[in-house]
Design a protein around this motif. Structure first.
Motif, mmCIF file in Angstrom:
data_model
loop_
_atom_site.group_PDB
_atom_site.id
_atom_site.type_symbol
_atom_site.label_atom_id
_atom_site.label_comp_id
_atom_site.label_asym_id
_atom_site.label_seq_id
_atom_site.Cartn_x
_atom_site.Cartn_y
_atom_site.Cartn_z
ATOM 1 N N ALA A 231 41.846 52.015 34.053
ATOM 2 C CA ALA A 231 40.694 51.235 34.505
ATOM 3 C C ALA A 231 40.782 51.022 36.011
ATOM 4 N N LEU A 232 39.646 51.026 36.651
ATOM 5 C CA LEU A 232 39.644 50.763 38.086
ATOM 6 C C LEU A 232 40.156 49.345 38.358
ATOM 7 N N PRO A 233 41.027 49.172 39.348
ATOM 8 C CA PRO A 233 41.496 47.820 39.676
ATOM 9 C C PRO A 233 40.336 46.937 40.127
ATOM 10 N N ALA A 234 40.559 45.652 40.011
ATOM 11 C CA ALA A 234 39.534 44.691 40.399
ATOM 12 C C ALA A 234 39.465 44.541 41.920
ATOM 13 N N LEU A 235 38.366 43.966 42.367
ATOM 14 C CA LEU A 235 38.215 43.555 43.765
ATOM 15 C C LEU A 235 38.011 42.040 43.772
ATOM 16 N N PRO A 236 39.094 41.278 43.592
ATOM 17 C CA PRO A 236 38.946 39.818 43.490
ATOM 18 C C PRO A 236 38.583 39.179 44.820
ATOM 19 N N LYS A 237 38.034 38.010 44.714
ATOM 20 C CA LYS A 237 37.716 37.248 45.920
ATOM 21 C C LYS A 237 39.007 36.815 46.593
ATOM 22 N N ALA A 238 39.062 36.950 47.900
ATOM 23 C CA ALA A 238 40.255 36.532 48.637
ATOM 24 C C ALA A 238 40.407 35.019 48.554
ATOM 25 N N PRO A 239 41.630 34.524 48.406
ATOM 26 C CA PRO A 239 41.842 33.069 48.328
ATOM 27 C C PRO A 239 41.266 32.358 49.537
ATOM 28 N N ALA A 240 40.769 31.163 49.279
ATOM 29 C CA ALA A 240 40.113 30.405 50.350
ATOM 30 C C ALA A 240 41.085 30.035 51.468
#
Length: 433
Positions: A231-240
């Motif tokens: 599965a393609l890896p995620a593109l998570p939101k960068a920590p604030a």
């Protein structure tokens, strides 16, 4: 080496957060034929990363410098061994002398605590350098998995395109033989299909190459990568906190902490070089004098005490002091530059990832609106409303758009890996809040 194992586990363990990865790959999975999906075990980046743990030779190979530093610290904390002396003199016509002695240099000159502090700082330097190397190792493992997953996705897109052209070429050939289509149009479609087959072969070769490179990280042989579907890896939101406390995060990078420990080590070595007087060597022993000569007076024995002290008349530690001063100046400059570079790299990585992530999601949303374009273009051609040139141009433009979107997603994944290295921590779980 328990600290080493903990460091390795910290940098190679990832938290859950695969929903975005599954969402990113859902459309590609839907395009893959059901017959190919059946029997292929899905695998995620987290599962792949879990195979490279503290027991992996790639992890263990990085800990050698830290082990050597810990050994040097132990060496600095050990006391000097005593020295055993034995002398015997027995010339003719002279009294015999036998001396037993034990010599030892006590740690009373203040050098030992300073040497231990310098060794402690050296351990901290190697600890932080190991953290940086483990971060780089995690980058390599994620890079290998991403190349495999992107290669699989690229092959799927080209296989769908080639399959569509193959169906069209067969149908047009049948129609041309029945006199319902021009032979030139059928031949042109056949050429387009053959060209797509070549591109598909190249993509599958690249996929096989990246799959085998990924397989090199697996040691137990329990995975058959040919029967798995990455599965393609995620593109998570960068920590604030990367945005709100960019300087603090950059200053906590292992490279910066290692540079600070280098300064502490240089300071301790400088203090050690300024200790001019060394502890004396003390000797305690027993001497026996035997005299069997006529009128010699008999045998005598008693304790012996001696002291040996190196006098710094020539000041041989001048070279050590000059070396320590130079090392301290270099370490201070290194700390300043490491902090400046870390801030710049983190700011650049954060900005690049934020831009590429946003662009990748926007491109994916736009491409989802084009899902029906291939069917619409085919229907228009079969209804006589467009030419074969229009159909091929449309199908090629659609493929190029999808491949460009995949390349953009791959660039965003690369930016996320760079951001992890710049922040020196796992960011695969997305926003911790």
């Amino acid at each position: 080496m328990r600290r080493t194992s903990l460091l390795i586990l910290f940098f190679l363990t990832v938290a859950p957060g695969e929903a975005l990865a599954r969402a990113s790959a859902s459309r590609l999975d839907a395009e893959e034929p059901a017959s190919e999906q059946a029997g292929r075990k899905p695998v995620t980046e987290n599962l792949f990363l879990a195979t490279v743990d503290a027991a992996h030779p790639a992890s263990r190979a990085l800990a050698g410098d830290l082990g050597a530093a810990e050994a040097r610290r132990l060496q600095a904390s050990l006391l000097e061994d005593p020295r055993l002396e034995f002398t015997r003199e027995a010339p003719e016509d002279v009294a015999r002398e036998t001396t037993w002695g034990l010599a030892w240099t006590p740690p009373i000159d203040g050098r030992r605590p300073k040497a231990i502090r310098a060794a402690d700082a050296d351990v901290q330097v190697e600890t932080h350098r190991l953290e940086a190397r483990l971060s780089g190792l995690r980058f390599e493992v994620r890079e290998a998995y991403a190349a495999w997953a992107i290669g699989e996705a690229r092959s799927s897109l080209l296989a769908e395109h080639s399959g569509r052209l193959e169906n069209l070429a067969r149908r047009m050939r049948n129609r041309a033989e029945a006199g319902e289509e021009s032979l030139l149009a059928a031949q042109r479609m056949e050429v387009a299909f053959r060209s797509s087959s070549i591109s598909l072969s190249e993509a599958r070769a690249g996929e096989a190459r990246s799959r085998e490179r990924a397989a090199a990280w697996l040691l137990d042989g329990g995975w058959d990568l040919a029967s798995t579907r990455p599965a393609l890896p995620a593109l998570p939101k960068a920590p604030a906190d990367l945005d709100d406390h960019l300087l603090e995060v950059a200053d906590s990078r292992p490279e910066v902490l290692a540079a600070r420990s280098e300064v502490e080590k240089a300071v301790s070595l400088g203090e050690l070089s300024r200790r001019v007087l060394e502890a004396p060597e003390l000797l305690f022993g027993w001497k026996s004098i035997g005299n069997d000569l006529p009128g010699g007076g008999g045998d005598f024995e008693g304790p012996v005490f001696a002291i040996g002290w190196r006098v710094p008349v020539l000041d041989r530690r001048r070279a050590d002091r000059l070396e320590a001063e130079s090392a301290l100046a270099a370490a201070a400059a290194g700390e300043e530059w490491a902090a400046q570079r870390a801030r710049g790299e983190l700011a650049a990585a954060f900005a690049a990832y934020r831009e590429l992530r946003q662009s990748a999601f926007a491109a994916r949303a736009e491409l989802e609106n084009l899902d029906g374009m291939a069917q619409a273009a085919t229907a228009s051609f079969e209804a006589g409303e467009s030419s074969v040139t229009d159909l091929l141009d449309t199908l090629r433009a659609l493929l190029d758009a999808r491949l460009a979107g995949l390349d953009l997603y791959a660039a965003a994944l690369e930016a996320h890996r760079q951001l992890e290295v710049a922040a020196s921590r796992s960011l695969t779980s997305g926003d911790p809040s």
